[in-house]
Write a protein that holds these residues in place. Structure first.
Motif, PDB file in Angstrom:
ATOM      1  N   SER A 144       0.809  -1.223   0.000  1.00  0.00           N
ATOM      2  CA  SER A 144       0.000   0.000   0.000  1.00  0.00           C
ATOM      3  C   SER A 144       0.843   1.274   0.000  1.00  0.00           C
ATOM      4  CB  SER A 144      -0.944   0.003   1.208  1.00  0.00           C
ATOM      5  OG  SER A 144      -0.204  -0.037   2.418  1.00  0.00           O
ATOM      6  N   GLY A 145       1.886   1.308   0.811  1.00  0.00           N
ATOM      7  CA  GLY A 145       2.694   2.525   0.899  1.00  0.00           C
ATOM      8  C   GLY A 145       3.377   2.868  -0.408  1.00  0.00           C
ATOM      9  N   VAL A 146       3.888   1.850  -1.095  1.00  0.00           N
ATOM     10  CA  VAL A 146       4.571   2.075  -2.369  1.00  0.00           C
ATOM     11  C   VAL A 146       3.595   2.572  -3.428  1.00  0.00           C
ATOM     12  CG1 VAL A 146       5.811   0.939  -4.245  1.00  0.00           C
ATOM     13  CG2 VAL A 146       6.373   0.394  -1.884  1.00  0.00           C
ATOM     14  N   LEU A 147       2.422   1.943  -3.522  1.00  0.00           N
ATOM     15  CA  LEU A 147       1.423   2.370  -4.503  1.00  0.00           C
ATOM     16  C   LEU A 147       0.938   3.788  -4.200  1.00  0.00           C
ATOM     17  CD1 LEU A 147      -0.725  -0.879  -4.887  1.00  0.00           C
ATOM     18  CD2 LEU A 147       0.913   0.059  -6.519  1.00  0.00           C
ATOM     19  N   ALA A 148       0.746   4.079  -2.929  1.00  0.00           N
ATOM     20  CA  ALA A 148       0.259   5.406  -2.548  1.00  0.00           C
ATOM     21  C   ALA A 148       1.301   6.485  -2.829  1.00  0.00           C
ATOM     22  CB  ALA A 148      -0.123   5.419  -1.071  1.00  0.00           C
ATOM     23  N   LEU A 179       0.893   8.311  -6.033  1.00  0.00           N
ATOM     24  CA  LEU A 179      -0.257   9.217  -6.047  1.00  0.00           C
ATOM     25  C   LEU A 179       0.016  10.465  -5.211  1.00  0.00           C
ATOM     26  CD1 LEU A 179      -3.103   6.574  -5.621  1.00  0.00           C
ATOM     27  CD2 LEU A 179      -2.446   7.751  -7.730  1.00  0.00           C
ATOM     28  N   LEU A 180       0.616  10.276  -4.055  1.00  0.00           N
ATOM     29  CA  LEU A 180       0.891  11.408  -3.166  1.00  0.00           C
ATOM     30  C   LEU A 180       1.829  12.413  -3.822  1.00  0.00           C
ATOM     31  CD1 LEU A 180       1.350   9.494   0.217  1.00  0.00           C
ATOM     32  CD2 LEU A 180      -0.656  10.764  -0.542  1.00  0.00           C
ATOM     33  N   ASP A 181       2.776  11.917  -4.619  1.00  0.00           N
ATOM     34  CA  ASP A 181       3.739  12.800  -5.270  1.00  0.00           C
ATOM     35  C   ASP A 181       3.105  13.635  -6.375  1.00  0.00           C
ATOM     36  OD1 ASP A 181       5.718  11.862  -3.628  1.00  0.00           O
ATOM     37  OD2 ASP A 181       6.577  10.466  -5.092  1.00  0.00           O
ATOM     38  N   THR A 182       1.900  13.256  -6.824  1.00  0.00           N
ATOM     39  CA  THR A 182       1.229  14.020  -7.885  1.00  0.00           C
ATOM     40  C   THR A 182       0.129  14.924  -7.349  1.00  0.00           C
ATOM     41  OG1 THR A 182      -0.328  12.200  -8.309  1.00  0.00           O
ATOM     42  CG2 THR A 182       1.714  12.235  -9.593  1.00  0.00           C
ATOM     43  N   GLY A 183       0.011  15.018  -6.017  1.00  0.00           N
ATOM     44  CA  GLY A 183      -0.960  15.949  -5.444  1.00  0.00           C
ATOM     45  C   GLY A 183      -2.100  15.320  -4.675  1.00  0.00           C
ATOM     46  N   TRP A 184      -2.153  13.980  -4.632  1.00  0.00           N
ATOM     47  CA  TRP A 184      -3.188  13.333  -3.824  1.00  0.00           C
ATOM     48  C   TRP A 184      -2.882  13.544  -2.350  1.00  0.00           C
ATOM     49  CZ3 TRP A 184      -7.279   9.762  -5.153  1.00  0.00           C
ATOM     50  CH2 TRP A 184      -7.472   9.615  -6.534  1.00  0.00           C
ATOM     51  N   SER A 185      -3.927  13.756  -1.561  1.00  0.00           N
ATOM     52  CA  SER A 185      -3.751  13.806  -0.111  1.00  0.00           C
ATOM     53  C   SER A 185      -3.862  12.393   0.443  1.00  0.00           C
ATOM     54  CB  SER A 185      -4.808  14.700   0.542  1.00  0.00           C
ATOM     55  OG  SER A 185      -6.104  14.135   0.387  1.00  0.00           O
ATOM     56  N   ASP A 223      -0.502  11.394 -14.212  1.00  0.00           N
ATOM     57  CA  ASP A 223       0.072  10.056 -14.152  1.00  0.00           C
ATOM     58  C   ASP A 223       0.935   9.895 -12.905  1.00  0.00           C
ATOM     59  OD1 ASP A 223      -1.120   9.435 -16.528  1.00  0.00           O
ATOM     60  OD2 ASP A 223       0.683   9.681 -17.757  1.00  0.00           O
ATOM     61  N   ALA A 224       0.821   8.728 -12.269  1.00  0.00           N
ATOM     62  CA  ALA A 224       1.682   8.424 -11.120  1.00  0.00           C
ATOM     63  C   ALA A 224       3.051   7.993 -11.643  1.00  0.00           C
ATOM     64  CB  ALA A 224       1.061   7.304 -10.285  1.00  0.00           C
ATOM     65  N   VAL A 225       4.098   8.340 -10.895  1.00  0.00           N
ATOM     66  CA  VAL A 225       5.462   8.042 -11.324  1.00  0.00           C
ATOM     67  C   VAL A 225       6.131   7.138 -10.296  1.00  0.00           C
ATOM     68  CG1 VAL A 225       7.712   9.005 -11.949  1.00  0.00           C
ATOM     69  CG2 VAL A 225       5.619  10.263 -12.504  1.00  0.00           C
ATOM     70  N   TYR A 226       6.706   6.022 -10.786  1.00  0.00           N
ATOM     71  CA  TYR A 226       7.397   5.068  -9.923  1.00  0.00           C
ATOM     72  C   TYR A 226       8.801   4.832 -10.481  1.00  0.00           C
ATOM     73  CZ  TYR A 226       2.676   4.204  -8.190  1.00  0.00           C
ATOM     74  OH  TYR A 226       1.412   4.363  -7.663  1.00  0.00           O
ATOM     75  N   ASP A 227       9.767   5.408  -9.828  1.00  0.00           N
ATOM     76  CA  ASP A 227      11.165   5.269 -10.230  1.00  0.00           C
ATOM     77  C   ASP A 227      11.353   5.646 -11.704  1.00  0.00           C
ATOM     78  OD1 ASP A 227      13.854   4.739  -9.829  1.00  0.00           O
ATOM     79  OD2 ASP A 227      13.666   2.609 -10.290  1.00  0.00           O
ATOM     80  N   GLY A 228      10.743   6.769 -12.091  1.00  0.00           N
ATOM     81  CA  GLY A 228      10.895   7.266 -13.452  1.00  0.00           C
ATOM     82  C   GLY A 228       9.905   6.709 -14.448  1.00  0.00           C
ATOM     83  N   ALA A 282       9.499  -1.246  -1.934  1.00  0.00           N
ATOM     84  CA  ALA A 282      10.165   0.047  -2.131  1.00  0.00           C
ATOM     85  C   ALA A 282      11.433  -0.131  -2.959  1.00  0.00           C
ATOM     86  CB  ALA A 282      10.502   0.672  -0.779  1.00  0.00           C
ATOM     87  N   TRP A 283      12.107  -1.255  -2.764  1.00  0.00           N
ATOM     88  CA  TRP A 283      13.307  -1.562  -3.544  1.00  0.00           C
ATOM     89  C   TRP A 283      12.960  -1.854  -5.004  1.00  0.00           C
ATOM     90  CZ3 TRP A 283      16.147  -6.891  -2.979  1.00  0.00           C
ATOM     91  CH2 TRP A 283      17.243  -6.926  -3.859  1.00  0.00           C
ATOM     92  N   LEU A 284      11.945  -2.711  -5.227  1.00  0.00           N
ATOM     93  CA  LEU A 284      11.608  -3.144  -6.580  1.00  0.00           C
ATOM     94  C   LEU A 284      10.902  -2.069  -7.396  1.00  0.00           C
ATOM     95  CD1 LEU A 284      10.322  -6.770  -5.827  1.00  0.00           C
ATOM     96  CD2 LEU A 284      12.576  -6.080  -6.667  1.00  0.00           C
ATOM     97  N   VAL A 285      10.005  -1.303  -6.749  1.00  0.00           N
ATOM     98  CA  VAL A 285       9.167  -0.349  -7.480  1.00  0.00           C
ATOM     99  C   VAL A 285       9.743   1.062  -7.466  1.00  0.00           C
ATOM    100  CG1 VAL A 285       6.859   0.662  -7.645  1.00  0.00           C
ATOM    101  CG2 VAL A 285       7.129  -1.729  -6.980  1.00  0.00           C
ATOM    102  N   LEU A 286      10.281   1.474  -6.328  1.00  0.00           N
ATOM    103  CA  LEU A 286      10.776   2.846  -6.194  1.00  0.00           C
ATOM    104  C   LEU A 286      12.293   2.961  -6.312  1.00  0.00           C
ATOM    105  CD1 LEU A 286       8.529   4.026  -3.213  1.00  0.00           C
ATOM    106  CD2 LEU A 286       8.124   4.304  -5.673  1.00  0.00           C
ATOM    107  N   GLY A 287      12.967   1.810  -6.359  1.00  0.00           N
ATOM    108  CA  GLY A 287      14.419   1.847  -6.471  1.00  0.00           C
ATOM    109  C   GLY A 287      15.129   2.221  -5.189  1.00  0.00           C
ATOM    110  N   GLU A 288      14.425   2.103  -4.051  1.00  0.00           N
ATOM    111  CA  GLU A 288      15.026   2.428  -2.752  1.00  0.00           C
ATOM    112  C   GLU A 288      15.646   1.159  -2.170  1.00  0.00           C
ATOM    113  OE1 GLU A 288      11.918   4.089  -0.399  1.00  0.00           O
ATOM    114  OE2 GLU A 288      11.711   5.890  -1.647  1.00  0.00           O
TER     115      GLU A 288
END
Length: 328
Positions: free
Chosen positions: A30-34, A37-43, A221-226, A277-283
């Protein structure tokens, strides 16, 4: 008969562990998917409310069909469903949301995930289920691993308000584990999940309408690691996977494992969050986080050993004598 009982109990435990892993993995996504969205302006409020509302809409029909016309179960357990929806769904979400506005996410997560300890204490004080030495040892090992996974040792500031909100989230999580494991109410698991999510969605939407919870959304559009993804895909995944699937399998796990063991296996949600977070966000997780993950798993194993192998109690069927008279 002994072998059959043991096989039944073992298969029930194995199924419970599988459901618990699926639930923890789903929640951990959930945190990774959210984030996208949060980075594009979702609360956070709008994200959580829509997530819970979608899950409720998906489960309400299957939940009703599972009753097979036994609507008295809903009436008899209306209070339980409301408590589940308010505390385990909406309460845990709202309290965690406010906690992270006052403190670091890792610290808020650590406080919320003291829920397994709260479950152990509740079962001890309320039902007299005193934990064994192995259970306490496993809890200590898992707690140590959790501290390392969340990397709290790097230094974090504490806020009194943040701590109180995080402890509120912990109470909500503990309520989720205790109610999910209760089979005595007669409610099908999917019905409990549907009812709780429906109540939770109502509370969250009302909180947004009255201004307690900020509601902002975006169609960007939501952005995940580019990588760009159309906004509705993560929204649907949040509702179907991280809420509907997560709550249904979580209840199934609790009813097979019991609230104590299920709550410790659920610590895998934190591990899943780190991996996603590692696989989707590259963290990339740090070495200390990976070591902490191994400790969490070791702690869960020790807690399972501490549960013991008490035999499954089955009421014997009365035998009758050859004459047909009931046996004494």
């Amino acid at each position: 008969m002994t072998a059959l009982t043991h096989d039944t109990r073992s298969s029930r435990t194995a199924a419970g562990l599988l459901f618990a892993v699926v639930s923890a993995t789903s929640f951990g996504m959930s945190g990774v998917l959210a984030r996208g969205l949060l980075d594009t302006g979702w609360s956070a409020g709008a994200t959580v409310a829509l997530r819970v509302a979608i899950a409720a809409a998906v489960l309400v029909v299957p939940g009703a069909l599972a009753l097979r016309g036994r609507w008295h179960l809903v009436r008899d357990n209306a209070g339980l469903i409301v408590v589940y929806g308010v505390a385990a769904v909406a309460g845990a979400q709202l309290c965690y949301f406010y906690a992270v506005t006052y403190m670091q996410v890792s610290v808020a997560l650590l406080l919320e995930y003291t829920a397994p300890v709260a479950v152990v204490v509740w079962l001890w004080l309320r039902h007299g289920h005193r934990p064994s030495g192995l259970t306490l040892l496993g809890a200590a090992i898992a707690a140590t691993g959790l501290v390392l996974v969340l990397d709290v040792v790097s230094g974090a500031e504490l806020s009194t308000a943040g701590v109180l909100w995080a402890l509120g989230a912990m109470v909500g999580a503990a309520t989720y584990f205790v109610i999910s494991a209760d089979e005595d109410n007669g409610l099908p698991g999917i019905t409990l999940a549907a009812g709780g999510l429906l109540v939770g969605a109502t509370v969250l939407v009302v909180a947004g309408l009255v201004g307690v919870l900020p509601f902002d959304a975006s169609t960007a559009d939501a952005v995940y690691d580019g990588r760009e993804v159309v906004w509705w895909l993560p929204v649907v995944a949040l509702g179907l996977v991280t809420a509907a699937l997560a709550y249904v399998t979580g209840i199934a796990a609790g009813r097979r494992l019991g609230s104590r063991l299920a709550s410790f296996v659920a610590l895998g949600e934190v591990l899943a969050a780190v991996v996603f977070a590692w696989l989707v966000l590259g963290e990339l997780p740090r070495a200390i986080q990976m070591a902490g993950g191994l400790l969490v798993l070791a702690g869960v194993v020790v807690v399972k050993l501490g549960e013991g192998r008490s035999p499954l109690m089955v009421e014997p069927v009365p035998e009758r004598e050859v004459s047909g008279r009931p046996a004494a």
